[in-house]
Design a protein around this motif. Structure first.
Motif, mmCIF file in Angstrom:
data_model
loop_
_atom_site.group_PDB
_atom_site.id
_atom_site.type_symbol
_atom_site.label_atom_id
_atom_site.label_comp_id
_atom_site.label_asym_id
_atom_site.label_seq_id
_atom_site.Cartn_x
_atom_site.Cartn_y
_atom_site.Cartn_z
ATOM 1 N N MET A 183 5.140 -2.788 -11.411
ATOM 2 C CA MET A 183 6.185 -2.473 -12.399
ATOM 3 C C MET A 183 6.854 -3.770 -12.830
ATOM 4 O O MET A 183 7.196 -4.601 -12.003
ATOM 5 C CB MET A 183 7.204 -1.506 -11.792
ATOM 6 C CG MET A 183 6.605 -0.114 -11.679
ATOM 7 S SD MET A 183 7.671 1.068 -10.890
ATOM 8 C CE MET A 183 9.177 0.869 -11.765
ATOM 9 N N PRO A 184 7.025 -3.967 -14.146
ATOM 10 C CA PRO A 184 7.547 -5.262 -14.591
ATOM 11 C C PRO A 184 9.064 -5.382 -14.453
ATOM 12 O O PRO A 184 9.791 -4.408 -14.627
ATOM 13 C CB PRO A 184 7.149 -5.296 -16.069
ATOM 14 C CG PRO A 184 7.078 -3.870 -16.475
ATOM 15 C CD PRO A 184 6.686 -3.078 -15.260
ATOM 16 N N ILE A 185 9.497 -6.584 -14.105
ATOM 17 C CA ILE A 185 10.897 -6.959 -14.274
ATOM 18 C C ILE A 185 10.834 -7.897 -15.488
ATOM 19 O O ILE A 185 10.341 -9.027 -15.379
ATOM 20 C CB ILE A 185 11.469 -7.697 -13.049
ATOM 21 C CG1 ILE A 185 11.254 -6.927 -11.747
ATOM 22 C CG2 ILE A 185 12.934 -8.072 -13.258
ATOM 23 C CD1 ILE A 185 12.160 -5.779 -11.471
ATOM 24 N N ALA A 231 0.821 -1.218 0.000
ATOM 25 C CA ALA A 231 0.000 0.000 0.000
ATOM 26 C C ALA A 231 0.855 1.269 0.000
ATOM 27 O O ALA A 231 0.322 2.367 0.091
ATOM 28 C CB ALA A 231 -0.933 -0.002 1.200
ATOM 29 N N GLY A 232 2.174 1.074 -0.115
ATOM 30 C CA GLY A 232 3.069 2.243 -0.058
ATOM 31 C C GLY A 232 2.838 3.188 -1.233
ATOM 32 O O GLY A 232 2.226 2.816 -2.238
ATOM 33 N N LEU A 233 3.364 4.395 -1.102
ATOM 34 C CA LEU A 233 3.113 5.413 -2.138
ATOM 35 C C LEU A 233 4.095 5.323 -3.310
ATOM 36 O O LEU A 233 3.891 5.964 -4.336
ATOM 37 C CB LEU A 233 3.182 6.814 -1.506
ATOM 38 C CG LEU A 233 2.170 7.059 -0.371
ATOM 39 C CD1 LEU A 233 2.392 8.427 0.259
ATOM 40 C CD2 LEU A 233 0.737 6.936 -0.872
ATOM 41 N N SER A 285 -5.125 -2.625 -9.888
ATOM 42 C CA SER A 285 -4.589 -3.475 -10.959
ATOM 43 C C SER A 285 -3.914 -4.735 -10.388
ATOM 44 O O SER A 285 -3.774 -5.729 -11.095
ATOM 45 C CB SER A 285 -3.614 -2.689 -11.834
ATOM 46 O OG SER A 285 -2.580 -2.175 -11.049
ATOM 47 N N ILE A 286 -3.511 -4.700 -9.105
ATOM 48 C CA ILE A 286 -2.927 -5.914 -8.497
ATOM 49 C C ILE A 286 -4.009 -7.000 -8.458
ATOM 50 O O ILE A 286 -3.776 -8.143 -8.850
ATOM 51 C CB ILE A 286 -2.380 -5.633 -7.075
ATOM 52 C CG1 ILE A 286 -1.273 -4.577 -7.118
ATOM 53 C CG2 ILE A 286 -1.876 -6.922 -6.434
ATOM 54 C CD1 ILE A 286 -0.685 -4.214 -5.760
ATOM 55 N N LYS A 307 2.494 7.390 -9.965
ATOM 56 C CA LYS A 307 1.458 8.353 -9.554
ATOM 57 C C LYS A 307 0.075 7.695 -9.535
ATOM 58 O O LYS A 307 -0.681 7.861 -8.588
ATOM 59 C CB LYS A 307 1.469 9.551 -10.514
ATOM 60 C CG LYS A 307 0.548 10.646 -10.056
ATOM 61 C CD LYS A 307 0.616 11.861 -10.946
ATOM 62 C CE LYS A 307 -0.538 12.799 -10.590
ATOM 63 N NZ LYS A 307 -1.130 13.389 -11.768
ATOM 64 N N ALA A 308 -0.232 6.946 -10.579
ATOM 65 C CA ALA A 308 -1.567 6.342 -10.656
ATOM 66 C C ALA A 308 -1.530 4.827 -10.780
ATOM 67 O O ALA A 308 -2.561 4.178 -10.888
ATOM 68 C CB ALA A 308 -2.325 6.935 -11.839
#
Ligand code: G1P
Length: 292
Positions: free
Chosen positions: A31-33, A13-15, A64-65, A24-25
Protein backbone atom coordinates in the motif's frame (compact mmCIF):
# COMPACT_ATOMS: atom_id res chain seq x y z
CA UNK A 1 35.67 -1.73 10.01
CA UNK A 2 33.25 -4.57 9.35
CA UNK A 3 29.77 -3.88 10.67
CA UNK A 4 28.16 -6.41 13.03
CA UNK A 5 24.64 -6.11 11.63
CA UNK A 6 24.57 -6.91 7.91
CA UNK A 7 21.22 -8.66 7.56
CA UNK A 8 17.60 -7.70 8.09
CA UNK A 9 14.40 -9.71 8.16
CA UNK A 10 11.18 -8.14 6.90
CA UNK A 11 8.16 -10.20 7.93
CA UNK A 12 5.52 -9.58 5.26
CA UNK A 13 3.29 -12.63 5.26
CA UNK A 14 0.52 -11.31 7.49
CA UNK A 15 -3.08 -11.30 6.30
CA UNK A 16 -3.51 -7.53 6.64
CA UNK A 17 -7.00 -7.95 8.08
CA UNK A 18 -7.14 -4.38 9.38
CA UNK A 19 -7.14 -3.10 5.81
CA UNK A 20 -9.69 -5.46 4.28
CA UNK A 21 -11.05 -5.40 1.64
CA UNK A 22 -7.99 -3.52 0.21
CA UNK A 23 -5.71 -6.38 1.24
CA UNK A 24 -7.86 -9.27 0.02
CA UNK A 25 -5.69 -9.97 -3.01
CA UNK A 26 -2.78 -7.55 -2.64
CA UNK A 27 -0.23 -7.15 0.14
CA UNK A 28 -0.57 -4.54 2.87
CA UNK A 29 3.17 -3.92 2.50
CA UNK A 30 2.54 -2.64 -1.04
CA UNK A 31 0.00 0.00 0.00
CA UNK A 32 1.51 3.35 -0.99
CA UNK A 33 2.39 6.20 1.32
CA UNK A 34 2.15 8.90 -1.36
CA UNK A 35 4.22 7.25 -4.11
CA UNK A 36 6.21 4.50 -2.43
CA UNK A 37 4.94 1.23 -1.00
CA UNK A 38 5.18 0.98 2.78
CA UNK A 39 7.87 -1.71 2.67
CA UNK A 40 10.18 0.47 0.57
CA UNK A 41 10.54 2.97 3.42
CA UNK A 42 11.81 0.18 5.69
CA UNK A 43 14.18 -1.18 3.05
CA UNK A 44 15.64 2.30 2.46
CA UNK A 45 16.08 2.67 6.23
CA UNK A 46 18.04 -0.60 6.36
CA UNK A 47 20.23 0.44 3.41
CA UNK A 48 20.96 3.77 5.10
CA UNK A 49 22.42 1.70 7.98
CA UNK A 50 24.56 -0.37 5.56
CA UNK A 51 22.35 -3.38 6.12
CA UNK A 52 22.45 -4.70 2.59
CA UNK A 53 21.32 -8.31 2.91
CA UNK A 54 17.57 -8.44 3.10
CA UNK A 55 15.18 -11.33 3.47
CA UNK A 56 11.47 -10.80 3.08
CA UNK A 57 9.17 -13.43 4.55
CA UNK A 58 6.25 -13.60 2.17
CA UNK A 59 3.12 -15.62 1.61
CA UNK A 60 0.15 -16.03 -0.68
CA UNK A 61 -0.87 -12.92 -2.66
CA UNK A 62 2.52 -11.31 -1.99
CA UNK A 63 4.17 -11.76 -5.37
CA UNK A 64 3.88 -8.07 -6.23
CA UNK A 65 6.55 -7.39 -3.55
CA UNK A 66 9.05 -9.43 -5.58
CA UNK A 67 8.01 -7.71 -8.81
CA UNK A 68 8.41 -4.31 -7.16
CA UNK A 69 12.07 -4.91 -6.32
CA UNK A 70 12.85 -6.37 -9.76
CA UNK A 71 13.57 -4.83 -13.18
CA UNK A 72 10.56 -4.26 -15.38
CA UNK A 73 11.84 -4.39 -18.96
CA UNK A 74 8.48 -3.45 -20.44
CA UNK A 75 8.07 -0.41 -18.21
CA UNK A 76 11.67 0.68 -18.83
CA UNK A 77 11.23 0.43 -22.61
CA UNK A 78 8.12 2.56 -22.42
CA UNK A 79 9.70 5.17 -20.16
CA UNK A 80 12.76 5.29 -22.41
CA UNK A 81 10.57 5.95 -25.44
CA UNK A 82 8.96 8.89 -23.68
CA UNK A 83 12.34 10.21 -22.48
CA UNK A 84 11.61 9.77 -18.73
CA UNK A 85 15.18 9.04 -17.66
CA UNK A 86 14.75 10.28 -14.08
CA UNK A 87 11.82 7.97 -13.52
CA UNK A 88 13.80 5.00 -14.86
CA UNK A 89 16.59 5.80 -12.41
CA UNK A 90 14.02 6.08 -9.59
CA UNK A 91 12.33 2.75 -10.31
CA UNK A 92 15.64 0.94 -10.76
CA UNK A 93 17.31 2.35 -7.64
CA UNK A 94 16.35 -0.57 -5.45
CA UNK A 95 16.78 -3.37 -7.96
CA UNK A 96 20.47 -3.61 -7.24
CA UNK A 97 20.09 -4.84 -3.67
CA UNK A 98 20.32 -8.43 -2.68
CA UNK A 99 16.85 -9.50 -1.55
CA UNK A 100 15.99 -13.09 -0.71
CA UNK A 101 12.42 -14.32 -0.34
CA UNK A 102 11.24 -17.09 1.96
CA UNK A 103 7.62 -18.19 2.04
CA UNK A 104 6.10 -18.50 5.49
CA UNK A 105 3.55 -21.12 4.47
CA UNK A 106 1.05 -20.97 7.30
CA UNK A 107 0.82 -17.50 8.87
CA UNK A 108 1.45 -18.73 12.42
CA UNK A 109 2.66 -15.46 13.91
CA UNK A 110 5.62 -13.08 14.03
CA UNK A 111 7.84 -15.57 15.90
CA UNK A 112 7.18 -18.22 13.27
CA UNK A 113 7.95 -15.74 10.45
CA UNK A 114 11.30 -14.88 12.05
CA UNK A 115 12.15 -18.56 12.51
CA UNK A 116 11.65 -19.11 8.77
CA UNK A 117 14.64 -16.81 8.14
CA UNK A 118 17.09 -19.03 10.06
CA UNK A 119 18.79 -20.50 6.94
CA UNK A 120 19.41 -16.96 5.66
CA UNK A 121 20.66 -15.45 8.91
CA UNK A 122 22.61 -18.47 10.20
CA UNK A 123 24.89 -17.47 13.07
CA UNK A 124 24.96 -13.67 12.84
CA UNK A 125 23.13 -10.97 14.78
CA UNK A 126 20.44 -9.39 12.63
CA UNK A 127 17.80 -6.68 12.47
CA UNK A 128 14.04 -7.18 12.25
CA UNK A 129 12.05 -4.43 10.59
CA UNK A 130 8.25 -4.36 10.74
CA UNK A 131 7.42 -2.31 7.70
CA UNK A 132 4.11 -0.96 8.96
CA UNK A 133 5.99 1.01 11.62
CA UNK A 134 7.26 3.85 9.46
CA UNK A 135 10.18 5.93 10.71
CA UNK A 136 10.89 9.11 8.73
CA UNK A 137 14.24 9.02 6.88
CA UNK A 138 15.86 11.82 8.91
CA UNK A 139 15.49 9.83 12.17
CA UNK A 140 18.42 7.70 13.32
CA UNK A 141 16.67 4.98 15.36
CA UNK A 142 18.08 1.94 13.56
CA UNK A 143 21.51 3.56 13.19
CA UNK A 144 21.58 4.22 16.94
CA UNK A 145 20.57 0.62 17.66
CA UNK A 146 23.29 -0.76 15.35
CA UNK A 147 25.82 1.46 17.12
CA UNK A 148 24.57 0.38 20.55
CA UNK A 149 24.86 -3.28 19.57
CA UNK A 150 28.58 -2.74 18.96
CA UNK A 151 28.97 -1.92 22.67
CA UNK A 152 26.42 -4.23 24.24
CA UNK A 153 26.56 -7.33 22.00
CA UNK A 154 23.08 -8.20 23.25
CA UNK A 155 19.60 -8.11 21.70
CA UNK A 156 18.08 -4.62 21.61
CA UNK A 157 14.39 -3.76 21.19
CA UNK A 158 13.14 -0.34 20.12
CA UNK A 159 10.74 1.09 22.70
CA UNK A 160 8.30 3.95 22.72
CA UNK A 161 6.19 5.34 25.55
CA UNK A 162 2.54 5.04 24.47
CA UNK A 163 -0.68 6.15 26.15
CA UNK A 164 -2.11 3.39 28.42
CA UNK A 165 -5.26 3.38 26.29
CA UNK A 166 -3.15 2.00 23.40
CA UNK A 167 -0.91 -0.36 25.35
CA UNK A 168 -3.02 -3.45 24.49
CA UNK A 169 -1.81 -3.19 20.87
CA UNK A 170 1.86 -3.80 21.72
CA UNK A 171 4.43 -6.00 23.37
CA UNK A 172 5.26 -4.21 26.65
CA UNK A 173 8.42 -4.36 28.74
CA UNK A 174 9.35 -4.13 32.38
CA UNK A 175 12.81 -2.68 32.68
CA UNK A 176 15.36 -0.74 34.67
CA UNK A 177 17.05 2.31 33.25
CA UNK A 178 20.75 1.67 32.74
CA UNK A 179 21.70 4.97 31.17
CA UNK A 180 20.19 7.57 28.90
CA UNK A 181 17.52 5.85 26.82
CA UNK A 182 18.89 2.36 27.51
CA UNK A 183 16.92 -0.10 29.67
CA UNK A 184 17.75 -3.56 30.98
CA UNK A 185 14.67 -5.62 30.30
CA UNK A 186 13.38 -7.86 33.13
CA UNK A 187 10.15 -9.03 31.56
CA UNK A 188 7.98 -8.55 28.52
CA UNK A 189 4.33 -9.32 27.80
CA UNK A 190 2.57 -9.45 24.45
CA UNK A 191 -0.45 -7.15 24.21
CA UNK A 192 -1.46 -6.94 27.90
CA UNK A 193 -4.59 -5.14 29.16
CA UNK A 194 -3.79 -1.73 30.62
CA UNK A 195 -4.27 -3.15 34.18
CA UNK A 196 -1.68 -5.89 33.63
CA UNK A 197 0.83 -3.86 31.64
CA UNK A 198 4.20 -3.70 33.44
CA UNK A 199 4.89 -0.18 32.09
CA UNK A 200 3.93 2.24 29.35
CA UNK A 201 6.97 1.23 27.27
CA UNK A 202 5.86 -0.54 24.13
CA UNK A 203 8.02 -2.50 21.70
CA UNK A 204 7.94 -0.90 18.27
CA UNK A 205 8.89 -2.56 15.01
CA UNK A 206 12.70 -2.42 15.12
CA UNK A 207 14.71 -5.18 16.79
CA UNK A 208 18.31 -6.30 16.85
CA UNK A 209 18.42 -9.96 17.70
CA UNK A 210 21.04 -12.64 18.13
CA UNK A 211 20.86 -16.08 16.47
CA UNK A 212 20.21 -17.90 19.79
CA UNK A 213 16.58 -16.75 19.41
CA UNK A 214 16.13 -19.41 16.68
CA UNK A 215 16.62 -22.32 19.12
CA UNK A 216 13.85 -20.90 21.28
CA UNK A 217 11.53 -20.17 18.35
CA UNK A 218 11.96 -23.71 17.05
CA UNK A 219 10.10 -25.12 20.05
CA UNK A 220 7.82 -22.14 20.79
CA UNK A 221 4.15 -22.83 21.38
CA UNK A 222 1.36 -20.45 20.30
CA UNK A 223 0.72 -17.61 22.74
CA UNK A 224 -1.51 -14.54 22.59
CA UNK A 225 -4.08 -14.79 19.76
CA UNK A 226 -3.03 -18.41 19.07
CA UNK A 227 0.13 -17.13 17.34
CA UNK A 228 3.80 -17.95 17.89
CA UNK A 229 4.90 -14.68 19.43
CA UNK A 230 8.37 -13.16 19.12
CA UNK A 231 7.77 -11.42 22.46
CA UNK A 232 7.35 -14.81 24.23
CA UNK A 233 10.59 -16.11 22.70
CA UNK A 234 12.50 -13.00 23.82
CA UNK A 235 11.11 -13.48 27.35
CA UNK A 236 12.57 -17.01 27.36
CA UNK A 237 15.86 -15.63 26.08
CA UNK A 238 16.06 -13.49 29.24
CA UNK A 239 16.90 -16.68 31.17
CA UNK A 240 20.20 -17.01 29.33
CA UNK A 241 21.22 -13.49 28.38
CA UNK A 242 20.62 -9.81 28.94
CA UNK A 243 18.21 -8.04 26.57
CA UNK A 244 18.11 -4.25 26.28
CA UNK A 245 15.49 -1.73 25.28
CA UNK A 246 16.29 1.52 23.50
CA UNK A 247 13.76 4.27 24.12
CA UNK A 248 12.90 6.11 20.92
CA UNK A 249 11.63 9.66 21.20
CA UNK A 250 11.32 10.52 17.52
CA UNK A 251 8.43 10.31 15.12
CA UNK A 252 6.83 6.98 14.15
CA UNK A 253 3.74 6.19 12.15
CA UNK A 254 1.79 3.05 12.89
CA UNK A 255 0.72 2.59 9.29
CA UNK A 256 -0.69 -0.85 10.11
CA UNK A 257 -3.66 1.05 11.52
CA UNK A 258 -6.00 3.11 9.32
CA UNK A 259 -5.60 6.33 11.30
CA UNK A 260 -1.81 5.95 11.48
CA UNK A 261 -1.72 5.21 7.76
CA UNK A 262 -3.63 8.41 7.01
CA UNK A 263 -1.33 10.45 9.27
CA UNK A 264 1.73 9.05 7.46
CA UNK A 265 0.15 9.84 4.09
CA UNK A 266 -0.64 13.43 5.05
CA UNK A 267 2.80 14.07 6.59
CA UNK A 268 4.73 12.52 3.70
CA UNK A 269 2.61 14.43 1.18
CA UNK A 270 3.42 17.66 3.05
CA UNK A 271 7.14 16.98 2.79
CA UNK A 272 6.97 16.02 -0.91
CA UNK A 273 8.38 18.96 -2.94
CA UNK A 274 6.00 18.36 -5.85
CA UNK A 275 2.92 18.27 -3.65
CA UNK A 276 3.55 20.24 -0.50
CA UNK A 277 2.43 23.72 -1.58
CA UNK A 278 -0.85 22.69 -3.19
CA UNK A 279 -1.54 20.06 -0.56
CA UNK A 280 -0.99 22.49 2.32
CA UNK A 281 -3.40 24.94 0.72
CA UNK A 282 -5.92 22.15 0.29
CA UNK A 283 -5.59 21.05 3.93
CA UNK A 284 -6.14 24.61 5.13
CA UNK A 285 -9.22 24.85 2.97
CA UNK A 286 -10.57 21.54 4.30
CA UNK A 287 -9.92 22.61 7.90
CA UNK A 288 -11.74 25.88 7.31
CA UNK A 289 -14.66 24.01 5.76
CA UNK A 290 -14.93 21.69 8.75
CA UNK A 291 -14.66 24.55 11.24
CA UNK A 292 -17.44 26.49 9.57
C1 G1P B 1 4.00 -6.90 16.73
C2 G1P B 1 4.61 -7.49 17.99
C3 G1P B 1 4.42 -6.55 19.16
C4 G1P B 1 4.98 -5.19 18.84
C5 G1P B 1 4.36 -4.65 17.53
C6 G1P B 1 5.04 -3.36 17.08
O1 G1P B 1 2.60 -6.87 16.87
O2 G1P B 1 4.03 -8.76 18.24
O3 G1P B 1 5.06 -7.06 20.30
O4 G1P B 1 4.73 -4.29 19.89
O5 G1P B 1 4.49 -5.60 16.47
O6 G1P B 1 4.42 -2.82 15.95
P1 G1P B 1 1.60 -6.67 15.61
O7 G1P B 1 1.51 -5.20 15.37
O8 G1P B 1 2.20 -7.40 14.46
O9 G1P B 1 0.29 -7.25 16.06
Amino acid sequence: MKQDIRKAIFPAAGLGTRFLPATKASPKEMMPIVDKPMIQYGIEEALACHINEIVIITGKHKRSIEDHFDYSVELETNLKKSGKKKLIEEINKLNRINIAYIRQGYALGLGHAIFRAKPFVRDEPFAVILSDDIIPPEETLLKDMVRLYKDLKCPILALEKVPMSEIHRYGVIDGVKEHDGVFRINNLIEKPDAENAPSDMAIIGRYILTPDIFDILETSKPGRGGEIQLTDAIRKLLKTRQVYGFLYKGKRYDAGDKFGYLKATVDFALRNPELSKAFKAYLLEVTRRFRA
